[in-house]
Design an enzyme around this catalytic site. Structure first.
Site, PDB file in Angstrom:
ATOM      1  N   ARG A   1      19.863 102.085  33.401  1.00  0.00           N
ATOM      2  CA  ARG A   1      20.817 102.710  34.326  1.00  0.00           C
ATOM      3  C   ARG A   1      21.544 100.956  35.058  1.00  0.00           C
ATOM      4  NH1 ARG A   1      19.274 107.228  37.549  1.00  0.00           N
ATOM      5  NH2 ARG A   1      17.630 105.920  37.823  1.00  0.00           N
TER       6      ARG A   1
ATOM      7  N   ASP B   1      -2.275 104.989  26.320  1.00  0.00           N
ATOM      8  CA  ASP B   1      -3.777 104.751  27.282  1.00  0.00           C
ATOM      9  C   ASP B   1      -3.837 103.379  27.237  1.00  0.00           C
ATOM     10  OD1 ASP B   1      -6.191 105.145  28.127  1.00  0.00           O
ATOM     11  OD2 ASP B   1      -5.574 107.768  28.617  1.00  0.00           O
ATOM     12  N   HIS B   2      -3.315 103.213  28.358  1.00  0.00           N
ATOM     13  CA  HIS B   2      -4.292 100.953  28.244  1.00  0.00           C
ATOM     14  C   HIS B   2      -5.317 101.258  28.273  1.00  0.00           C
ATOM     15  CE1 HIS B   2      -3.998 101.597  32.964  1.00  0.00           C
ATOM     16  NE2 HIS B   2      -5.418 100.548  32.774  1.00  0.00           N
TER      17      HIS B   2
ATOM     18  N   HIS C   1      -7.521 108.558  30.908  1.00  0.00           N
ATOM     19  CA  HIS C   1      -8.452 107.325  30.621  1.00  0.00           C
ATOM     20  C   HIS C   1      -9.828 107.582  30.528  1.00  0.00           C
ATOM     21  CE1 HIS C   1      -4.843 105.531  31.907  1.00  0.00           C
ATOM     22  NE2 HIS C   1      -4.883 104.710  32.790  1.00  0.00           N
TER      23      HIS C   1
HETATM   24  C1  BG6 Z   1      -3.281 103.629  36.240  1.00  0.00           C
HETATM   25  C2  BG6 Z   1      -3.467 104.393  36.880  1.00  0.00           C
HETATM   26  O1  BG6 Z   1      -3.247 104.558  34.759  1.00  0.00           O
HETATM   27  O2  BG6 Z   1      -4.492 103.085  35.743  1.00  0.00           O
HETATM   28  C3  BG6 Z   1      -3.202 103.922  38.749  1.00  0.00           C
HETATM   29  O3  BG6 Z   1      -2.267 104.915  37.196  1.00  0.00           O
HETATM   30  C4  BG6 Z   1      -4.754 102.651  38.264  1.00  0.00           C
HETATM   31  O4  BG6 Z   1      -3.335 104.188  39.079  1.00  0.00           O
HETATM   32  C5  BG6 Z   1      -4.940 101.527  36.871  1.00  0.00           C
HETATM   33  O5  BG6 Z   1      -4.443 102.218  39.416  1.00  0.00           O
HETATM   34  C6  BG6 Z   1      -6.511 101.091  36.742  1.00  0.00           C
HETATM   35  O6  BG6 Z   1      -6.226 100.208  35.492  1.00  0.00           O
HETATM   36  P1  BG6 Z   1      -7.070  99.136  35.799  1.00  0.00           P
HETATM   37  O7  BG6 Z   1      -6.315  98.625  34.098  1.00  0.00           O
HETATM   38  O8  BG6 Z   1      -6.254  98.093  36.706  1.00  0.00           O
HETATM   39  O9  BG6 Z   1      -7.949  99.269  35.731  1.00  0.00           O
END
Ligand code: BG6
Length: 511
Positions: A48, A185-186, A248
């Site tokens: 936006r 989901d990283h 996660h």
């Molecule tokens: C995110 C959460 O998905 O993952 C955060 O929303 C968290 O709160 C983060 O800090 C942690 O990711 P990583 O890869 O640093 O362990």
């Protein structure tokens, strides 16, 4: 064999937000450096804000604090080759609007840069906009796959509880088929999380032991040293269970619990993960929930002479908030392999260090030959370090040199960093490339997300309004409320990979 990445357009909704500059563009830049972007590839930022293409390029590439230091030694032409791939479209004052103009822009870019009609829509917006955006895209046919494929990436949270999670799935599936939806989901993009599959299924030494006959319990710790930083507003409505555990950590659990898939095709793996999640015993009674869950919130403390704020003093957080920043859960998987093996999983902010690790505690030998060896209270452990110092550690007994049979624990330690020549891809980089190639293995499927919510939902409800629910305060910089140790049967304590930072390891009930 390297898979081919087809020509394509990446449309990022919410392109003026932090995630785009902090994670997505650096991930694309890594792919550019590694020559893994397709021959014809364009990024169209949409949001936006009123911006020109050049302003967008400066913001996310040329002047971005996440990229700038890395550009310093590169030739101008080379940098231009990257930044010229970026374009911007202002959506006006609302995402929920007619996308006629966007459609025209996409058509023009597609024709001019020969993108073969393939498009990924990356929704980096608040989740309330996911369904409206999907609907607006479908309204003008931007979901149609006659000429080129169309994929939709969504970021967590995938709902707020079971009901809203299901609603979101149904909502998106009205406009995009499940095969087009990629839920990112990283954690699944982390090398060491994927390595759980390889450790188990590419070796013959672990899998025979991977069951109730040899494993005493499984412990997973996800600790962060930071607090909620600038995300107090979001976090206060979420909490540790929704923010980390539902997604996660249950993804990691599913990789530990799952049965061997028949192959490495995405659906083979995802089917087994769903089965694993569905086998988790759902806690239904107040007593079960009371005995097997602990929540806490960090309170102000002093670490190395510096004052650290308590959670309730953080920006954006309600001063009487009952949102948990610490969650520890004990549970079981009701299936043949894991019957009666407890799983202990905890996640928290403001811990003494940042670490994520899985600890498989093996049973002690069935018959002790070496009496007085000093080893009987030390189990064999397999420790999978997800971050930092990614690697695998095995703890086993060795004889102390000298008379008699005194036994000491020795370490067999593997560090990923020792594979010096291998470039470890960042999580977003790996996941984006997978989606560009249509590989959904490391993305969460609708039924996985719902199975995870089914397990988490009763805990959330109990914490909201159950009987005898407590919130324990723990000093910022310690390993959570001390009484969390009581969850662990037998040995009676969590494996804490470092010492407390604050002096006060105690705990108190704060509501
Ligand atoms: C995110 C959460 O998905 O993952 C955060 O929303 C968290 O709160 C983060 O800090 C942690 O990711 P990583 O890869 O640093 O362990």
């Amino acid at each position: 064999m390297t898979k081919k990445t087809e020509n394509q357009l990446l449309v990022i909704f919410g392109a003026s937000g932090d995630l785009t500059a902090r994670k997505l563009v650096p991930a694309l830049f890594n792919l550019y450096l590694a020559r893994q972007l397709p021959e014809n590839f364009i990024v169209l930022g949409a949001s936006r804000s009123d911006m020109t293409d050049n302003e967008f390029r400066s913001r996310v590439v040329l002047e971005s604090r996440y990229l700038k230091p890395r550009l310093e030694d590169l030739k101008d032409n080379y940098i231009k080759g990257f930044s010229d791939k970026f374009f911007y479209e202002d959506l006006g004052s609302d995402y929920n609007t007619h996308y006629g103009r966007l459609q025209k822009r996409i058509d023009d870019l597609n024709n001019k840069y020969h993108l073969d009609g393939n498009v990924i829509y990356y929704l980096s917006t608040p989740p309330t906009l996911y369904e409206p955006i999907a609907k607006r895209l479908a309204e003008v046919g931007l979901n149609q796959q006659e000429n080129g494929w169309k994929r939709l990436i969504v970021e967590k949270p995938f709902g707020y509880d079971l009901e809203s999670g299901m609603q979101l799935n149904r909502g998106l599936q009205q406009y995009f088929s499940e095969g087009q939806i990629f839920r990112i989901d990283h954690y699944l993009g982390k090398e060491t999380v994927q390595n759980l599959l390889v450790t188990r299924f590419a070796n013959s030494i672990f899998e025979p032991l991977w069951n109730r006959n040899y494993i005493n319990h499984v412990e997973i710790t996800n600790a962060e040293s930071v607090g909620v930083e600038k995300r107090g507003g979001y976090y206060d409505k979420s909490g540790a269970l929704r923010d980390m555990f539902q997604n996660h950590l249950l993804q990691i659990v599913s990789l530990i619990v799952m049965e061997p898939p028949i192959g490495d095709a995405p659906e083979d793996i995802r089917n087994e993960k769903v089965k694993a999640l569905k086998s988790l015993r759902i806690m239904r009674t107040d007593k079960e929930l009371h005995d097997n869950t602990i929540r806490g919130q960090y309170v102000a403390s002093e670490v190395s002479g510096e004052k650290v704020k308590g959670y309730r003093e953080e920006d954006g957080v309600d001063s009487s908030s009952t949102t948990e920043t610490y969650a520890a859960i004990k549970f079981f998987a009701d299936n043949w392999r894991w019957k009666d093996v407890p799983f202990y999983v905890r996640t928290a902010k403001r811990m003494p260090t940042k670490v994520t690790e899985v600890v498989i505690h093996f049973k002690s030998p069935h018959h002790h030959i070496f009496q007085n060896s000093g080893v009987n209270n030390k189990d064999n452990k397999l420790i999978i370090r997800i971050q930092p110092d990614e690697g695998v550690l095995i703890k086993f007994g060795v004889k102390v040199p000298g008379q008699g049979f005194k036994v000491e624990r020795a370490n067999l330690d593997f560090y990923y960093s020792s594979l010096a020549k291998t470039r470890v891809m960042e999580a977003y980089e790996r996941l984006l490339l997978d989606c560009m190639q249509g590989d959904a293995t490391l993305y969460a499927r609708a039924d996985e997300v719902e199975a995870a919510w089914e397990f988490v939902d009763p805990i959330l409800k109990y914490w909201e309004s159950g009987k005898d629910v407590r919130m324990y305060g723990y000093a910022a910089g310690v390993w959570g409320p001390e009484n969390a140790d009581e969850l662990i049967d037998g040995i009676g304590y969590w494996r804490n990979p470092s010492s407390n930072l604050a002096d006060d390891p105690g705990y108190c009930v704060i509501c």
